[in-house]
Scaffold this motif. Structure first.
Motif, PDB file in Angstrom:
ATOM      1  N   UNK A 204       8.411   7.930  -8.431  1.00 23.78           N
ATOM      2  CA  UNK A 204       9.303   6.774  -8.130  1.00 23.78           C
ATOM      3  C   UNK A 204       8.938   5.894  -6.774  1.00 23.78           C
ATOM      4  N   UNK A 205       8.828   4.576  -6.982  1.00 27.98           N
ATOM      5  CA  UNK A 205       8.443   3.689  -5.996  1.00 27.98           C
ATOM      6  C   UNK A 205       9.649   3.253  -5.037  1.00 27.98           C
ATOM      7  N   UNK A 206       9.345   3.102  -3.885  1.00 25.45           N
ATOM      8  CA  UNK A 206      10.337   2.293  -2.924  1.00 25.45           C
ATOM      9  C   UNK A 206       9.748   1.377  -2.092  1.00 25.45           C
ATOM     10  N   UNK A 207      10.069   0.167  -2.466  1.00 20.05           N
ATOM     11  CA  UNK A 207       9.525  -1.120  -1.932  1.00 20.05           C
ATOM     12  C   UNK A 207      10.287  -1.992  -1.228  1.00 20.05           C
ATOM     13  N   UNK A 208       9.886  -2.657  -0.187  1.00 24.67           N
ATOM     14  CA  UNK A 208      10.823  -3.701   0.720  1.00 24.67           C
ATOM     15  C   UNK A 208      10.412  -3.838   1.973  1.00 24.67           C
ATOM     16  N   UNK A 209      10.927  -3.872   2.897  1.00 28.78           N
ATOM     17  CA  UNK A 209      10.784  -4.080   4.357  1.00 28.78           C
ATOM     18  C   UNK A 209      10.547  -2.541   5.005  1.00 28.78           C
ATOM     19  N   UNK A 210      10.571  -1.658   4.063  1.00 28.39           N
ATOM     20  CA  UNK A 210      10.242  -0.304   4.568  1.00 28.39           C
ATOM     21  C   UNK A 210       8.740   0.224   4.443  1.00 28.39           C
ATOM     22  N   UNK A 211       8.210   1.343   4.986  1.00 27.00           N
ATOM     23  CA  UNK A 211       7.197   1.974   4.834  1.00 27.00           C
ATOM     24  C   UNK A 211       7.152   2.274   3.158  1.00 27.00           C
ATOM     25  N   UNK A 212       6.070   1.709   2.497  1.00 27.75           N
ATOM     26  CA  UNK A 212       6.248   1.897   0.953  1.00 27.75           C
ATOM     27  C   UNK A 212       5.956   3.307   0.684  1.00 27.75           C
ATOM     28  N   UNK A 213       7.014   3.954  -0.191  1.00 24.64           N
ATOM     29  CA  UNK A 213       6.730   5.176  -0.748  1.00 24.64           C
ATOM     30  C   UNK A 213       6.670   5.553  -2.073  1.00 24.64           C
ATOM     31  N   UNK A 214       6.125   6.665  -2.460  1.00 19.25           N
ATOM     32  CA  UNK A 214       5.916   7.175  -3.760  1.00 19.25           C
ATOM     33  C   UNK A 214       6.518   8.531  -3.738  1.00 19.25           C
ATOM     34  N   UNK A 215       7.563   8.941  -4.376  1.00 17.87           N
ATOM     35  CA  UNK A 215       8.108  10.106  -4.261  1.00 17.87           C
ATOM     36  C   UNK A 215       7.940  10.863  -5.779  1.00 17.87           C
ATOM     37  N   UNK A 216       8.196  12.072  -5.873  1.00 13.57           N
ATOM     38  CA  UNK A 216       8.452  12.862  -6.843  1.00 13.57           C
ATOM     39  C   UNK A 216      10.033  12.801  -7.554  1.00 13.57           C
ATOM     40  N   UNK A 217      10.285  12.571  -8.681  1.00 16.18           N
ATOM     41  CA  UNK A 217      11.584  12.686  -9.297  1.00 16.18           C
ATOM     42  C   UNK A 217      12.126  13.983  -9.302  1.00 16.18           C
ATOM     43  N   UNK A 218      11.140  15.136  -9.376  1.00 17.95           N
ATOM     44  CA  UNK A 218      11.504  16.428  -9.573  1.00 17.95           C
ATOM     45  C   UNK A 218      11.843  16.954  -8.319  1.00 17.95           C
TER      46      UNK A 218
ATOM     47  N   UNK B   2       0.885  -1.313  -0.113  1.00 18.94           N
ATOM     48  CA  UNK B   2      -0.147  -0.010  -0.032  1.00 18.94           C
ATOM     49  C   UNK B   2       0.916   1.275   0.060  1.00 18.94           C
ATOM     50  N   UNK B   3       0.789   2.167  -0.783  1.00 15.68           N
ATOM     51  CA  UNK B   3       1.557   3.283  -1.038  1.00 15.68           C
ATOM     52  C   UNK B   3       0.437   4.425  -0.991  1.00 15.68           C
ATOM     53  N   UNK B   4       0.788   5.492  -0.294  1.00 16.87           N
ATOM     54  CA  UNK B   4       0.245   6.802  -0.273  1.00 16.87           C
ATOM     55  C   UNK B   4       0.776   7.646  -1.473  1.00 16.87           C
ATOM     56  N   UNK B   5       0.165   7.768  -2.677  1.00 14.25           N
ATOM     57  CA  UNK B   5       0.601   8.843  -3.408  1.00 14.25           C
ATOM     58  C   UNK B   5       0.600  10.157  -3.133  1.00 14.25           C
ATOM     59  N   UNK B   6       1.518  10.947  -3.654  1.00 14.57           N
ATOM     60  CA  UNK B   6       1.388  12.466  -3.336  1.00 14.57           C
ATOM     61  C   UNK B   6       0.291  13.293  -3.943  1.00 14.57           C
ATOM     62  N   UNK B   7      -0.413  12.696  -4.823  1.00 13.12           N
ATOM     63  CA  UNK B   7      -1.601  13.451  -5.184  1.00 13.12           C
ATOM     64  C   UNK B   7      -2.920  12.998  -4.567  1.00 13.12           C
ATOM     65  N   UNK B   8      -2.785  12.277  -3.576  1.00  8.00           N
ATOM     66  CA  UNK B   8      -4.030  11.932  -2.617  1.00  8.00           C
ATOM     67  C   UNK B   8      -4.599  10.492  -2.794  1.00  8.00           C
ATOM     68  N   UNK B   9      -4.395   9.659  -3.899  1.00  4.93           N
ATOM     69  CA  UNK B   9      -5.029   8.624  -4.149  1.00  4.93           C
ATOM     70  C   UNK B   9      -4.058   7.481  -3.295  1.00  4.93           C
ATOM     71  N   UNK B  10      -4.588   6.115  -3.043  1.00  7.75           N
ATOM     72  CA  UNK B  10      -3.833   5.135  -2.570  1.00  7.75           C
ATOM     73  C   UNK B  10      -3.582   4.287  -3.642  1.00  7.75           C
ATOM     74  N   UNK B  11      -2.334   3.626  -3.582  1.00 12.40           N
ATOM     75  CA  UNK B  11      -1.827   2.762  -4.696  1.00 12.40           C
ATOM     76  C   UNK B  11      -1.801   1.346  -4.000  1.00 12.40           C
ATOM     77  N   UNK B  12      -2.088   0.396  -4.818  1.00 14.45           N
ATOM     78  CA  UNK B  12      -1.878  -1.121  -4.350  1.00 14.45           C
ATOM     79  C   UNK B  12      -0.966  -1.409  -5.508  1.00 14.45           C
ATOM     80  N   UNK B  13       0.243  -1.985  -5.101  1.00 15.82           N
ATOM     81  CA  UNK B  13       1.464  -2.407  -5.952  1.00 15.82           C
ATOM     82  C   UNK B  13       1.500  -3.867  -5.630  1.00 15.82           C
ATOM     83  N   UNK B  14       1.352  -4.566  -7.023  1.00 18.03           N
ATOM     84  CA  UNK B  14       1.891  -6.058  -6.894  1.00 18.03           C
ATOM     85  C   UNK B  14       3.402  -6.430  -7.546  1.00 18.03           C
ATOM     86  N   UNK B  15       4.052  -7.190  -6.736  1.00 18.81           N
ATOM     87  CA  UNK B  15       5.499  -7.524  -7.046  1.00 18.81           C
ATOM     88  C   UNK B  15       5.566  -9.178  -7.563  1.00 18.81           C
TER      89      UNK B  15
END
Length: 455
Positions: free
Chosen positions: A366-380, A309-322
């Motif tokens: 950009x996504x950061x996935x693993x044993x961390x809190x899942x992140x979505x960051x702006x490359x800008x 589960x990733x909180x997107x900067x624009x307010x939506x939630x993302x469900x990411x499948x690996x």
């Protein structure tokens, strides 16, 4: 609680070498942040040491962690501004995530931090117990969650060396202590029941260091804005269930009835968790009684090997499948590959929980996935990162069940064509504890300090 100085934490070979770089950085930032007229470095050099502390703090708050630590070591006035910035908790600069790992060539109490922004590593000397003797089961908001050789958990900030003992593992619903004739805990008993069914098998017995191989899987630290404090959430066996502890608690609180959870996030008093069926469960933790409901279910398109589960900067939630390729559970000795991530699938859920759509591209994110809190960051906002990519570390549950020396599934996956590249070559890390992402944070948090007294 053990403390250590910044000079010990990051072993800069010669701080004086960075004085010119840091002063140049201040010259560039000062006009931008304070609206000063453009000045040459020569004109400003004479007055730089006399800059008021509040102006230095504004400038320092815009630095990445390595430059901030160096700045605090340049002179007494800069160190004073640096220390005040940390003490007041005013350091709010978004940091580029770093990789934390251990190396077999380092002492057992040393953790390395690889900066994606600088493409170099730093050595951090941490409090006892030795970091190489612990498991890393989570990373959130600058804190690591570790498990020691007695299977007890701690929060650890590797930048400040703050360490907080979490409630005893024996207060988890499924764990009971076994005492020896001297009244000391010598073993643990773990039952297999869930909120949905009782286990037909008798409880399992584990030695103190063995329980962590079977119990703790992933943990999170979330700020609770409603109380100004923090909450720790744990995904644990049997069957990947949920428990949590708030500031003031002396035990873990179990969250039945469901199980088989993969990931969590927390917002406005609500804990959102996703399970293997793609169901989002919302736990309201703000009141005296916890309530839960299923808010949405993402249609299952295919089998995946991890959900985030990733909180997107624009307010939506993302469900990411690996999704990983074929993997060998019994690799040959010396095999360079164990399993490999081959695809990332992303679903976007709107803020009203009313619409689900597939995303094939993150554009400038950009996504950061693993044993961390899942992140979505702006490359800008983080120019060192590659847009439309997923940075991932190995978080397969088997890394705690006897495959500690196998190759780690880590790298950068391009979301447009699923091609991948190495994070750094040659690899810098040992395989256990498993490397993980962290967003460094140098702030000393009063709320967390009070939590350390209460938990």
């Amino acid at each position: 609680m053990e403390t250590c100085s910044i000079a010990r934490i990051i072993r800069l070979q010669d701080l004086a070498l960075y004085r010119h770089k840091l002063c140049s950085l201040v010259f560039r930032l000062l006009p931008q942040l304070q609206g000063f007229p453009s000045l040459t470095e020569t004109k400003m050099a004479a007055t730089l040491p006399e800059l008021p502390q509040d102006i230095l703090m504004v400038i320092f708050a815009a630095l990445e962690i390595p430059d901030l630590v160096r700045a605090g070591s340049v002179c007494s006035s800069w160190h004073s501004a640096y220390a005040e910035l940390r003490t007041l908790g005013k350091y709010k600069q978004g940091q580029t995530p770093c990789l934390v790992y251990t190396s077999e060539s380092d002492p057992d109490d040393v953790l390395s931090l690889y900066s994606l922004a600088e493409k170099r590593s730093y050595k951090l000397t941490l409090p006892q117990p030795p970091i190489r003797s612990r498991y890393l089961i989570g990373s959130s908001h600058g804190w690591l969650i570790t498990v020691d050789e007695r299977s007890e958990m701690h929060l650890l900030n590797p930048i400040t060396c703050e360490q907080i003992a979490l409630p005893s593992v024996t207060t988890i619903e499924h764990v009971k202590p076994i005492f020896d004739e001297y009244g000391d805990i010598c073993k643990y008993e773990m039952s297999g029941h869930t909120g949905m069914r009782n286990s037909r098998n008798p409880p399992s017995i584990f030695a103190l260091a063995e329980l962590r191989d079977r119990l703790q899987w992933k943990a999170f630290v979330f700020p609770d804005t409603s109380t100004g404090s923090y909450i720790v959430v744990l995904i644990h066996d049997p069957q990947c269930q949920l428990s949590f502890a708030k500031a003031g608690d002396d035990k873990w609180t179990w969250l039945p009835p469901d199980y088989l959870y993969d990931d969590c996030t927390y917002k406005d008093g609500i804990l959102y968790a996703v399970n293997v069926k793609g169901e989002f469960h919302a736990f309201d933790l703000s009141g005296p009684v916890v309530t839960v409901k299923m808010v949405i279910r993402v249609p299952k398109h295919y089998v995946c090997d991890g959900r985030y589960i990733v909180q997107a900067p624009w307010g939506s939630l993302l469900l990411v499948y690996r999704i990983v390729g074929d993997h060998d559970l019994e690799p040959e000795p010396g095999a360079s590959e164990y399993w490999n991530t081959k695809e990332i699938q992303i679903f976007e859920i709107d803020a009203l929980w009313s619409e689900i759509k597939v995303i094939h591209c993150l554009r400038d994110h950009v996504l950061f996935l693993g044993h961390n809190l899942s992140l979505c960051l702006s490359a800008d906002e983080y120019p060192a990162l590659k847009a439309n990519c997923s940075y991932f570390t190995d978080d397969n549950f088997l890394w705690t069940v006897g495959h500690k020396n196998s190759h780690r599934d880590m790298g950068i996956l391009k979301l447009d064509d699923n091609s991948r590249e190495e994070l750094v070559s040659p690899q810098l890390w040992s395989n256990c504890p498993a490397p993980m992402w962290i967003t460094p944070d140098p702030r000393k948090i009063n709320a967390m300090g009070s939590m350390s007294q209460q938990l």
